[in-house]
Enzyme design. Structure first.
Site, mmCIF file in Angstrom:
data_model
loop_
_atom_site.group_PDB
_atom_site.id
_atom_site.type_symbol
_atom_site.label_atom_id
_atom_site.label_comp_id
_atom_site.label_asym_id
_atom_site.label_seq_id
_atom_site.Cartn_x
_atom_site.Cartn_y
_atom_site.Cartn_z
ATOM 1 N N TRP A 101 50.485 31.569 32.319
ATOM 2 C CA TRP A 101 49.792 31.429 33.130
ATOM 3 C C TRP A 101 48.828 30.001 33.010
ATOM 4 C CZ3 TRP A 101 50.297 34.424 37.233
ATOM 5 C CH2 TRP A 101 50.755 35.823 36.863
ATOM 6 N N ASP A 171 40.776 30.596 30.883
ATOM 7 C CA ASP A 171 39.909 32.008 31.717
ATOM 8 C C ASP A 171 40.839 32.602 30.896
ATOM 9 O OD1 ASP A 171 42.042 34.418 32.869
ATOM 10 O OD2 ASP A 171 44.498 32.214 32.781
ATOM 11 N N LYS A 195 42.513 43.057 34.271
ATOM 12 C CA LYS A 195 43.130 43.818 32.711
ATOM 13 C C LYS A 195 41.713 43.893 32.386
ATOM 14 C CE LYS A 195 46.083 41.168 33.795
ATOM 15 N NZ LYS A 195 46.329 39.238 34.190
HETATM 16 C C1 LIG Z 1 47.213 38.487 35.303
HETATM 17 C C2 LIG Z 1 46.624 36.667 34.943
HETATM 18 C C3 LIG Z 1 46.099 36.027 36.116
HETATM 19 C C4 LIG Z 1 47.077 36.265 37.399
HETATM 20 O O1 LIG Z 1 45.959 36.814 37.509
HETATM 21 P P1 LIG Z 1 46.395 37.208 39.180
HETATM 22 O O2 LIG Z 1 44.753 37.652 39.658
HETATM 23 O O3 LIG Z 1 47.309 38.380 39.422
HETATM 24 O O4 LIG Z 1 46.490 36.311 39.939
HETATM 25 C C5 LIG Z 1 45.818 34.575 35.383
HETATM 26 N N1 LIG Z 1 45.509 34.745 33.675
HETATM 27 C C6 LIG Z 1 45.876 35.371 33.101
HETATM 28 C C7 LIG Z 1 45.061 34.699 31.813
HETATM 29 C C8 LIG Z 1 45.887 36.935 33.332
HETATM 30 O O5 LIG Z 1 46.723 37.663 32.511
#
Ligand SMILES: *Cc1c(COP(=O)(O)O)cnc(C)c1O
Length: 360
Positions: A101, A171, A195
């Protein structure tokens, strides 16, 4: 009806209480005679929902007054572009690449300016967090970017990097609300909610006010400017209303559980059960450097692909779902977010012990 233990990395398990409440309110939300899916986002009922959700999130995370909270769409992935488009005034940013990511975010930023990869753990399949105490931070960097919990690889920063005064952007998709954080250390803290908080379709961005300006890269669409959404309190256009409603319910559930200190305690207890067993097992082993282990995502392997597949299959039959690891790591991964009860982890470990005995 039988609920399974769902170890999915995302979309992931939600608190059963929240789902039951939502079911009860499905046909008639608080005497409105309609579901939240059917109501105007300009209605009084929805205004209460989004304002209460924001206030509860502010309470839970102790968000300072000079930070805006935005409920956006486009997934965490859309932020990979939105961040450089809005923050790259000097067209320079530093990225620490600790997983897929972070790598995607770095690659996306490269479209808009000079995105420097100032550290990486790709040399060891992202199984650790690099030392970030004295990195070569660029003098004209607009920000330093991290992915704080690496969902796929199961690592987590235990200490934030030394950004040498530059704005930190993080993030936190897979560790959102799993433990207390000091929001004031970040310029932006954001995550997709699917998540650890709610249904896919909502991204929460918490952003320091002085970073929200009209001075964005030329051509940035109105919908991709933070100012658009900050000024309109997330109601510039139709927001992901039902998703926000469920997030709000999860915030209330977290408050009732005792807040983020309590969640941290519970998450540490749950993770310890699994890691202690992995450390003692002769069949399974964790894939991550001990000091960087995530409390949320726990990857493990047997070292034998056939045995891994057999385990995943038998676990599924026993009611433990979504344990197959990410295709780039192989093996297994148990995601044990806030809503996974301790009992789920205990039962999983019991099952793993039996499997180990049977396959010794
Ligand atoms: C799942 C995830 C993403 C991507 O998320 P989307 O909503 O599918 O774009 C980005 N960063 C992390 C840390 C993730 O776990």
């Amino acid at each position: 009806m039988a609920r399974v233990y769902n170890f999915s990395a995302g979309p992931a398990v939600l608190p059963e209480e929240v789902l039951k409440e939502a079911a009860e309110e499905m046909l008639d939300y608080k005497g409105t005679g309609m579901s939240v899916m059917e109501m105007s986002h300009r209605s009084k009922a929805f205004d209460d929902i989004i304002k209460t959700a924001e206030q509860d999130l502010r309470d839970l995370m102790n968000i300072p007054d000079n930070y805006k909270v935005m409920f956006l769409q486009g997934g965490a992935s859309q932020q990979f572009a939105m961040i450089p488009m809005n923050l790259m005034k000097n067209k320079v940013a530093d990225y620490i690449v600790t997983g897929q990511w972070a790598k995607k975010a770095w690659q996306e930023a490269s479209k808009y300016g000079k995105a420097n990869k100032i550290a990486s753990s790709e040399d060891q399949t992202f199984s650790y967090i690099p030392d970030c105490s004295d990195l070569p931070i660029s003098e004209d960097a607009d920000y330093v970017y991290i992915c704080e919990n690496n969902t796929i690889y199961g690592t987590k920063y235990k200490e934030l990097p030394n950004t040498k005064g530059k704005t930190l952007v993080a993030d936190v998709s897979s560790c959102f609300l799993s433990e207390p954080v000091d929001v004031s250390k970040y310029g932006i803290i954001y995550g997709g909610v699917q998540k650890n908080i709610g249904p896919a379709g909502v991204v929460i961005v918490i952003m320091r006010e002085d970073l929200i300006t009209e001075d964005v890269l030329e051509g940035t669409p109105t919908m991709l400017q933070y100012k658009t959404h900050a000024d309109a309190q997330s109601l510039y256009n139709t927001p992901p209303a039902y998703g926000i409603y469920i997030c709000g319910k999860v915030f209330q559930w977290l408050k009732k559980m005792g807040g983020l200190e309590e969640m941290k305690k519970r998450n540490e207890e749950k993770a310890k059960i699994l890691y202690d067993y992995l450390d003692s097992s002769k069949l399974f082993k964790g894939t991550v450097v001990e000091k960087d282990r995530s409390l949320m995502n726990v990857p493990f392997v047997t070292g034998d692909e056939e045995m891994d597949a057999k385990f995943v299959k038998e676990a599924k039959a026993a009611g433990f779902e979504n344990l197959k690891g990410h295709r780039t790591v192989g093996g297994m991964r148990a995601s044990i977010y806030n809503a996974m009860p301790k009992e789920g982890v205990e039962k999983l470990v019991e099952f793993m012990k039996k499997f180990e005995e049977a396959n010794a």
